[in-house]
Design an enzyme around this catalytic site. Sequence first.
Site, PDB file in Angstrom:
ATOM      1  N   ARG A 196       0.922  -1.318   0.023  1.00 28.06           N
ATOM      2  CA  ARG A 196       0.231  -0.080  -0.006  1.00 28.06           C
ATOM      3  C   ARG A 196       1.045   1.340  -0.010  1.00 28.06           C
ATOM      4  O   ARG A 196       0.241   2.525   0.365  1.00 28.06           O
ATOM      5  CB  ARG A 196      -0.929   0.138   1.132  1.00 28.06           C
ATOM      6  CG  ARG A 196      -1.920  -1.162   1.140  1.00 28.06           C
ATOM      7  CD  ARG A 196      -3.043  -0.590   2.070  1.00 28.06           C
ATOM      8  NE  ARG A 196      -4.145  -1.915   1.849  1.00 28.06           N
ATOM      9  CZ  ARG A 196      -4.437  -2.699   2.844  1.00 28.06           C
ATOM     10  NH1 ARG A 196      -3.341  -2.691   4.072  1.00 28.06           N
ATOM     11  NH2 ARG A 196      -5.044  -3.503   2.680  1.00 28.06           N
ATOM     12  N   LYS A 246       2.968  11.335 -11.340  1.00 31.85           N
ATOM     13  CA  LYS A 246       2.013  10.444 -11.893  1.00 31.85           C
ATOM     14  C   LYS A 246       2.639   9.251 -12.256  1.00 31.85           C
ATOM     15  O   LYS A 246       3.880   9.130 -12.835  1.00 31.85           O
ATOM     16  CB  LYS A 246       1.657  11.239 -12.989  1.00 31.85           C
ATOM     17  CG  LYS A 246       0.337  12.172 -13.083  1.00 31.85           C
ATOM     18  CD  LYS A 246      -0.011  12.747 -14.269  1.00 31.85           C
ATOM     19  CE  LYS A 246      -1.240  13.736 -13.889  1.00 31.85           C
ATOM     20  NZ  LYS A 246      -1.507  14.346 -15.105  1.00 31.85           N
ATOM     21  N   GLU A 266       8.758  17.776 -24.809  1.00 33.58           N
ATOM     22  CA  GLU A 266       8.392  18.098 -23.496  1.00 33.58           C
ATOM     23  C   GLU A 266       8.825  19.611 -23.178  1.00 33.58           C
ATOM     24  O   GLU A 266       7.962  20.240 -22.193  1.00 33.58           O
ATOM     25  CB  GLU A 266       8.458  16.988 -22.654  1.00 33.58           C
ATOM     26  CG  GLU A 266       7.784  15.630 -22.879  1.00 33.58           C
ATOM     27  CD  GLU A 266       6.321  15.724 -22.747  1.00 33.58           C
ATOM     28  OE1 GLU A 266       5.523  16.576 -22.453  1.00 33.58           O
ATOM     29  OE2 GLU A 266       5.772  14.377 -22.541  1.00 33.58           O
ATOM     30  N   LYS A 326       7.305  22.765 -14.311  1.00 34.82           N
ATOM     31  CA  LYS A 326       6.309  21.529 -13.941  1.00 34.82           C
ATOM     32  C   LYS A 326       6.200  21.651 -12.364  1.00 34.82           C
ATOM     33  O   LYS A 326       5.083  21.181 -11.853  1.00 34.82           O
ATOM     34  CB  LYS A 326       6.868  20.313 -14.483  1.00 34.82           C
ATOM     35  CG  LYS A 326       5.863  19.105 -13.900  1.00 34.82           C
ATOM     36  CD  LYS A 326       6.016  18.043 -14.697  1.00 34.82           C
ATOM     37  CE  LYS A 326       4.883  16.835 -14.213  1.00 34.82           C
ATOM     38  NZ  LYS A 326       4.878  15.443 -14.879  1.00 34.82           N
ATOM     39  N   GLU A 350      -4.633  17.328 -10.138  1.00 38.90           N
ATOM     40  CA  GLU A 350      -5.290  17.675 -11.403  1.00 38.90           C
ATOM     41  C   GLU A 350      -6.910  17.746 -10.832  1.00 38.90           C
ATOM     42  O   GLU A 350      -7.540  17.501 -11.554  1.00 38.90           O
ATOM     43  CB  GLU A 350      -5.178  16.698 -12.242  1.00 38.90           C
ATOM     44  CG  GLU A 350      -5.217  17.126 -13.858  1.00 38.90           C
ATOM     45  CD  GLU A 350      -4.835  16.386 -14.771  1.00 38.90           C
ATOM     46  OE1 GLU A 350      -3.542  15.873 -14.747  1.00 38.90           O
ATOM     47  OE2 GLU A 350      -5.437  15.910 -15.807  1.00 38.90           O
ATOM     48  N   ARG A 387      -3.147  21.549 -13.422  1.00 44.48           N
ATOM     49  CA  ARG A 387      -2.266  20.301 -13.972  1.00 44.48           C
ATOM     50  C   ARG A 387      -2.614  20.079 -15.341  1.00 44.48           C
ATOM     51  O   ARG A 387      -1.744  19.563 -16.033  1.00 44.48           O
ATOM     52  CB  ARG A 387      -2.331  19.379 -12.829  1.00 44.48           C
ATOM     53  CG  ARG A 387      -0.997  18.461 -13.452  1.00 44.48           C
ATOM     54  CD  ARG A 387      -0.651  17.666 -12.335  1.00 44.48           C
ATOM     55  NE  ARG A 387       0.163  16.734 -12.803  1.00 44.48           N
ATOM     56  CZ  ARG A 387       1.140  15.757 -11.798  1.00 44.48           C
ATOM     57  NH1 ARG A 387       0.905  15.842 -10.651  1.00 44.48           N
ATOM     58  NH2 ARG A 387       2.127  15.223 -12.452  1.00 44.48           N
ATOM     59  N   ASN A 397      -0.867  18.669 -20.366  1.00 45.61           N
ATOM     60  CA  ASN A 397      -1.426  17.707 -21.265  1.00 45.61           C
ATOM     61  C   ASN A 397      -1.561  18.636 -22.531  1.00 45.61           C
ATOM     62  O   ASN A 397      -2.280  18.166 -23.515  1.00 45.61           O
ATOM     63  CB  ASN A 397      -2.401  16.982 -20.881  1.00 45.61           C
ATOM     64  CG  ASN A 397      -2.157  16.006 -19.812  1.00 45.61           C
ATOM     65  OD1 ASN A 397      -1.134  15.281 -20.059  1.00 45.61           O
ATOM     66  ND2 ASN A 397      -3.006  15.649 -18.902  1.00 45.61           N
ATOM     67  N   HIS A 405      -1.741  16.343 -25.856  1.00 47.70           N
ATOM     68  CA  HIS A 405      -1.261  14.954 -25.445  1.00 47.70           C
ATOM     69  C   HIS A 405      -2.684  14.270 -25.768  1.00 47.70           C
ATOM     70  O   HIS A 405      -2.781  12.890 -25.880  1.00 47.70           O
ATOM     71  CB  HIS A 405      -1.260  14.784 -23.888  1.00 47.70           C
ATOM     72  CG  HIS A 405       0.047  15.130 -23.401  1.00 47.70           C
ATOM     73  ND1 HIS A 405       0.884  16.100 -23.923  1.00 47.70           N
ATOM     74  CD2 HIS A 405       0.851  14.167 -22.728  1.00 47.70           C
ATOM     75  CE1 HIS A 405       2.127  16.239 -23.267  1.00 47.70           C
ATOM     76  NE2 HIS A 405       2.298  14.942 -22.677  1.00 47.70           N
ATOM     77  N   HIS A 437      -1.888  10.977 -27.433  1.00 45.76           N
ATOM     78  CA  HIS A 437      -2.196   9.525 -26.703  1.00 45.76           C
ATOM     79  C   HIS A 437      -2.973   8.650 -27.820  1.00 45.76           C
ATOM     80  O   HIS A 437      -2.585   7.306 -28.082  1.00 45.76           O
ATOM     81  CB  HIS A 437      -2.900   9.794 -25.649  1.00 45.76           C
ATOM     82  CG  HIS A 437      -2.175  10.311 -24.316  1.00 45.76           C
ATOM     83  ND1 HIS A 437      -2.898  10.392 -23.231  1.00 45.76           N
ATOM     84  CD2 HIS A 437      -0.718  10.284 -24.380  1.00 45.76           C
ATOM     85  CE1 HIS A 437      -1.639  10.804 -22.535  1.00 45.76           C
ATOM     86  NE2 HIS A 437      -0.331  10.609 -23.140  1.00 45.76           N
ATOM     87  N   HIS A 474       6.779   8.685 -27.477  1.00 43.42           N
ATOM     88  CA  HIS A 474       5.893   9.503 -26.976  1.00 43.42           C
ATOM     89  C   HIS A 474       6.024  10.948 -27.332  1.00 43.42           C
ATOM     90  O   HIS A 474       5.160  11.778 -27.238  1.00 43.42           O
ATOM     91  CB  HIS A 474       5.744   9.156 -25.162  1.00 43.42           C
ATOM     92  CG  HIS A 474       5.130  10.105 -24.506  1.00 43.42           C
ATOM     93  ND1 HIS A 474       3.692  10.190 -24.587  1.00 43.42           N
ATOM     94  CD2 HIS A 474       5.322  11.100 -23.687  1.00 43.42           C
ATOM     95  CE1 HIS A 474       3.438  11.174 -23.864  1.00 43.42           C
ATOM     96  NE2 HIS A 474       4.187  11.844 -23.509  1.00 43.42           N
TER      97      HIS A 474
END
Length: 370
Positions: free
Chosen positions: A121, A143, A185, A227, A237, A242, A246, A249, A253, A268
């Site tokens: 956990r 993330k 990026e 960032k 987010e 945030r 993206n 993106h 994606h 990517h």
Amino acid sequence: MKSVPVRLAGRDYEVAVGPGLLETAGERIAPLLKRPRLPIVADATVAALHGPRLLTGLERADVQGLLITVPPGEASKSFAELERVLDRLLELRLDRGDAVAAFGGGVIGDLAGLAAALHKRGSPFVQIPTTLLAQVDSAVGGKTAIDTRRGKNLIGAFHQPRLVLADTDVLATLPLRELRAGLAEVVKAALIEDPDFFDWLEVRAGAVLALDPAAVAHAVVRAVEIKAAIVAEDEHETTGRRALLNLGHTFAHAFEAEAGYDSAALLHGEAVALGCALAYRFAVGGGLCPPADAARAETLLARCGLPTSLSDLSQTFAADRLLDRMADDKKAEGGALTLILPRRIGEAFTRRDVDRATLRDFLISEGAQP
Ligand code: NAD
Ligand code: GLY
């Protein structure tokens, strides 16, 4: 060495950027460890190239590094690889307080971070990013994710690292194509937040690609600062701030998924560059962004050797399949399409409820198959 703080109430951490950090990894990481041993989830290529330096750097502070190697490539962000890494961590009989490190690019950071989040956990996590992309973006902000048949990064968790060590020396072995992908990026960070940084990149992007030490250091530090500030404002987010990270993106994606997450076909960062160029042109078409800004963004990305139009890719894409992928994006709400769009260079915003027919026409005008 420069240090950029990521400020998260009670969970602040440092992103150290500079040469020679692997050599001092032990003294930097040891204070975070309960026991002097560190499982390191490592990209197999990176382990072969730079593993000895990291292990020696750890030994200097009497920390034993235990390498768990993972095959390179996006395909490793999978349930199967996650299970294998977790099995290895359990075999090592770690306690919950024992830290886990990621040593590789964004693939390894995302996979190892998710494994650390799930192991008992939640285990402390250290990022040692080795691609430009990971140093400027994926290793920072917590993330973590794997991909599934339904799309990219759809299974994941927020799990912040305790420390990020971005040793810029390791970039010397990074293939030029990967360096260019990382620069995408960096340009994205400038496009959403910092017109002065964009101006700087127009002059110095070539120096970054040539691995000029001062240029690399500035590019990494400034992108991380941008960032870090955004993550500090909106870690999970929830406010929408945030989500601006993206930019491009949702397009990216969709292309990555349609390319089968095949790094040989599309990286990517390359998908992000194409996605940013499309976001600018879509915004111009809607009267939302000055055409001159779109032209500047596209020109810089192209000068970095990155794709900016569908004709730059060898594959063809069907507009409806791309739209279905975009509707699967995490930002989509109730099936409605959401895009992060530019207002100009240095400013982006979220556009909800993007009309599917308009977007379809746009994709077809860009060369997607009707
Ligand atoms: P990657 O991890 O696949 O690494 C690229 C390639 O470079 C691999 O083949 C690897 O073996 C090789 N490599 C890595 N370091 C090297 C080095 N120093 N020398 C030689 N070869 C080296 O790709 P990436 O571009 O780093 O990361 C892409 C991933 O990051 C994507 O899955 C993307 O979704 C994810 N990402 C995550 C976030 C986030 O916030 N978590 C942000 C951006 C991207
Ligand atoms: N890569 C987008 C984010 O970290 O939020």
